[in-house]
Design an enzyme around this catalytic site. Structure first.
Site, PDB file in Angstrom:
ATOM      1  CG  HIS A   1      -2.796   7.311   4.443  1.00 27.38           C
ATOM      2  ND1 HIS A   1      -1.606   7.606   3.823  1.00 27.38           N
ATOM      3  CD2 HIS A   1      -2.985   5.969   4.294  1.00 27.38           C
ATOM      4  CE1 HIS A   1      -1.098   6.491   3.310  1.00 27.38           C
ATOM      5  NE2 HIS A   1      -1.911   5.490   3.579  1.00 27.38           N
TER       6      HIS A   1
ATOM      7  CG  HIS B   1      -2.092  -0.937   1.068  1.00 23.88           C
ATOM      8  ND1 HIS B   1      -2.883  -0.981  -0.064  1.00 23.88           N
ATOM      9  CD2 HIS B   1      -2.602  -1.876   1.907  1.00 23.88           C
ATOM     10  CE1 HIS B   1      -3.826  -1.895   0.086  1.00 23.88           C
ATOM     11  NE2 HIS B   1      -3.673  -2.465   1.267  1.00 23.88           N
ATOM     12  CB  ALA B   2       0.125   4.833  -0.361  1.00 18.43           C
ATOM     13  CD  GLU B   3       2.903   6.657   2.623  1.00 16.23           C
ATOM     14  OE1 GLU B   3       3.758   7.386   2.094  1.00 16.23           O
ATOM     15  OE2 GLU B   3       1.718   6.621   2.273  1.00 16.23           O
ATOM     16  CB  THR B   4       3.331  -0.518   5.764  1.00 16.73           C
ATOM     17  OG1 THR B   4       2.682  -1.115   4.642  1.00 16.73           O
ATOM     18  CG2 THR B   4       3.184  -1.425   6.973  1.00 16.73           C
TER      19      THR B   4
END
Length: 269
Positions: free
Chosen positions: A75, A42-45
């Site tokens: 987010h 995902h975009a960030e973890t």
């Protein structure tokens, strides 16, 4: 490692910005964190672990894209605060120790969470000639957003132009450390938002980020000055749209939104 996938800046599953969240006893080595973030994809973890009582922060927090560690992520911070609250791992306001300093998150009775982030400093720039070609639209103004956000903020003519962008992501990556924030005033504020944005971050492996809290630490001061109000709502108009409620408080920006846990699982290796 227990993994949760949380949709942030939304109150409905499968919208907003998904983030991986892992609550740990301690951080393993960086290569391990990067491998997990790449697998979650995902975009960030977000990776967090509890800190000893009595310090300036309650939890340590780091964020990784599939390609690299980043200095600030809204987010995934919202997603982490949501997991702490819904699992009972932390009650009440929480302070995170991060690469961008101590960040606060305050849960509310209605289920929303307010993040307390540093306001991005904006420096007006002369727009490089090839930005318009890479973006597919002619910017009206351009700004550097400082070391934490690391984007080029571009105001475009109108909301319709922002919604219709089909940029050349590789070319955009030449103009900022992370990427580009494209924004415009809302065409009709009666729809519930004051400005619209889209975020393209090719340099960290994200062609288009769905809903970007960190970008709103730059969008909030920009549009607050333009619109003459400190409290605004931004719509990030990606294919997975979401709204961020912003409150400009000098050198701090408040970001308020909701989150939904959609997946829970365990890493088996």
């Amino acid at each position: 490692m227990r993994i949760r996938i949380v949709d942030a800046f939304t109150d409905r599953p499968f919208t907003g910005n998904p983030a991986g969240v892992l609550l740990l006893d301690a951080f393993p080595d960086d290569a391990r964190l990067q491998d997990v973030a790449r697998e979650i994809n995902h975009a960030e973890t977000a990776f967090a672990h509890r800190l000893p009582e009595g310090g300036e922060a309650d939890w340590a927090l780091r964020w990784f894209t599939p390609a690299t560690e980043v200095a600030l992520c809204g987010h995934a911070t919202l997603a982490t605060a949501h997991v702490l609250r819904t699992t009972g791992a932390h009650k009440g306001p929480v302070r995170f120790a991060t690469r961008s300093g101590v960040l606060g998150a305050t849960p509310h009775e209605d289920g929303s969470i307010t993040l307390d982030f540093p306001t991005a400093p904006l420096t007006r720039l002369e727009i490089p000639r090839d930005v318009a070609e890479a973006l597919g639209a002619e910017p009206l103004a351009g700004f550097d957003t400082g070391p934490n956000v690391s984007d080029l903020l571009l105001e475009l003519a109108d909301e319709r132009t922002v919604l219709g962008l089909t940029p050349d992501h590789r070319s955009l990556g030449h103009h900022a450390r992370r990427g580009v924030i494209a924004t415009a005033r809302a065409e009709d504020p009666s729809h519930g938002y004051d400005f619209v944005s889209r975020c393209f971050f090719p340099n960290v492996g994200i062609d288009e980020d769905p809903v970007t809290g960190s970008a709103h630490t730059a969008l909030a001061p920009y549009w607050s000055e333009r619109l003459g109000r400190t409290d605004l709502t931004g719509l990030q108009a990606s294919p997975r749209p979401g709204c961020v409620h912003t409150g400009l408080r000098g050198d701090r920006t408040l970001l308020t939104g909701r989150a939904v846990t959609v997946i829970e699982g365990a890493l088996l290796v």
